[in-house]
Design a protein around this motif. Sequence first.
Motif, short mmCIF file in Angstrom:
data_model
loop_
_atom_site.label_atom_id
_atom_site.label_comp_id
_atom_site.label_asym_id
_atom_site.label_seq_id
_atom_site.Cartn_x
_atom_site.Cartn_y
_atom_site.Cartn_z
N PRO A 140 0.80 -1.23 0.00
CA PRO A 140 0.00 0.00 0.00
C PRO A 140 0.83 1.27 0.00
O PRO A 140 0.32 2.33 -0.36
N PHE A 141 2.09 1.17 0.37
CA PHE A 141 2.96 2.35 0.48
C PHE A 141 3.31 2.97 -0.88
O PHE A 141 3.97 4.00 -0.92
N VAL A 142 2.87 2.35 -1.98
CA VAL A 142 3.17 2.92 -3.29
C VAL A 142 2.09 3.91 -3.75
O VAL A 142 2.17 4.45 -4.85
N HIS A 143 1.10 4.15 -2.90
CA HIS A 143 0.09 5.18 -3.19
C HIS A 143 -0.21 5.96 -1.93
O HIS A 143 -0.33 5.37 -0.84
N PRO A 144 -0.34 7.28 -2.00
CA PRO A 144 -0.51 8.07 -0.77
C PRO A 144 -1.77 7.75 0.02
O PRO A 144 -1.80 7.94 1.24
N THR A 145 -2.81 7.23 -0.63
CA THR A 145 -4.03 6.87 0.09
C THR A 145 -3.93 5.47 0.70
O THR A 145 -4.79 5.09 1.51
N GLY A 146 -2.93 4.70 0.31
CA GLY A 146 -2.85 3.31 0.73
C GLY A 146 -3.63 2.36 -0.17
O GLY A 146 -3.47 1.15 -0.07
N HIS A 147 -4.48 2.90 -1.02
CA HIS A 147 -5.26 2.07 -1.93
C HIS A 147 -4.47 1.91 -3.24
O HIS A 147 -4.78 2.51 -4.26
N ALA A 148 -3.46 1.08 -3.17
CA ALA A 148 -2.51 0.95 -4.27
C ALA A 148 -3.05 0.05 -5.37
O ALA A 148 -3.79 -0.91 -5.11
N ARG A 149 -2.64 0.37 -6.58
CA ARG A 149 -3.01 -0.42 -7.75
C ARG A 149 -1.76 -0.76 -8.55
O ARG A 149 -0.68 -0.21 -8.32
N ALA A 150 -1.95 -1.67 -9.49
CA ALA A 150 -0.81 -2.13 -10.30
C ALA A 150 -0.11 -0.97 -10.99
O ALA A 150 1.13 -0.96 -11.09
N ALA A 151 -0.87 0.00 -11.44
CA ALA A 151 -0.26 1.15 -12.12
C ALA A 151 0.68 1.90 -11.20
O ALA A 151 1.69 2.48 -11.66
N ASP A 152 0.40 1.91 -9.90
CA ASP A 152 1.28 2.59 -8.95
C ASP A 152 2.61 1.86 -8.82
O ASP A 152 3.67 2.48 -8.74
N VAL A 153 2.55 0.52 -8.80
CA VAL A 153 3.78 -0.27 -8.74
C VAL A 153 4.63 0.04 -9.96
O VAL A 153 5.85 0.22 -9.86
#
Length: 354
Positions: free
Chosen positions: A235-248
């Motif tokens: 979850p740390f790859v998105h500021p909201t914690g709602h991470a998605r594959a695109a964020d990775v």
Amino acid sequence: MTTGMIINALGILDNPNAPHSLAAAHKLVQDSEDLTVDERTIADAHDSGLTAVTITLGYTIGDAEPYAHTLREIEVWDRIIAEHSDDLVKVLTPDDIRAAHRDGRIGVVYGFQNAVALDYDLSRVHQFRDLGVRVIQLTYNQANELGDGAMAPDNRGLTPFGREAVEALCDSRIMVDLSHSGENTCLDAIRLAKLPVSINHTGCRALVDLPRNKTDEELRLVAESGGFVGIYFMPFVHPTGHARAADVVEHIVHAVNVCGEEHVGIGTDGSVTSIDDLDAYQSRLAEHVAQRKAAGVGAAGERADTYPFVVDLRGVGQFRRLIELLAQRGFSDERIDKIMGRNFLAYADRVWTA
């Protein structure tokens, strides 16, 4: 599409749907006897294309005596691998990974996520190497005898014993993993180490300003040392914690831009077997997050309303999906092969081979 090696610099071999598994029970303390390495675990790992994975064993947090617990954990994993010898192989050298790829087995790299089992006794570094440990992370989120973790408020550098430990790990050709470390501890270790060092599972702080992510300076110095950086599916790859594959993908792209394409890979921090009932899992997650916070081992960005994985980058198709997304970003097959496994193998050659 690329069909090269897939090497996960930090992952889990477990069926999280088994009643007593770590994930199903949301257990705070790692105990390898709670893992379920069953037919589904093995089949899913094969189906995902996994070549090798660094697992976490030994003491990380909790009330167990670190040294005794770690020795028992090594015994447990030796037994698991012996029971599944047609499918799993203990990795001691880079050539063991190459052989696993050739033979259709899955290489298992023994790693720690906390070095407290050393307990000021550097002879244990050699003992752990003799027992097959190939990766030792200096700290978890909290401070320990070697230095400060990412959540330690003082952000000290390496302690005197930490400096001795880094030198001993290099002498024993064990990977010095700086995941979870505080920034000054990380920088000290990079500059001190005689061998290339790694950050096996992290994100980029330039994209998401959380303590578990690494600054560009840390990333760049690891690469300049000849080291390795693994991007996690967390979850740390998105500021909201709602991470998605695109964020990775964005974190991989940024890491490649900072480190160069020879030094970046993946360290998912998760399993390839999906949790089947996400609603039931979510219902128990709040308690687990609260337990971690109360124990002082949680990280900023861990919340009850987020999963400790990337919801659309999980299961047996996670690596294929990532490969597709990287190709869509214009990455060549050669670059993707490096990121998915070849870079970790090359790093292993530099560290494990005398």
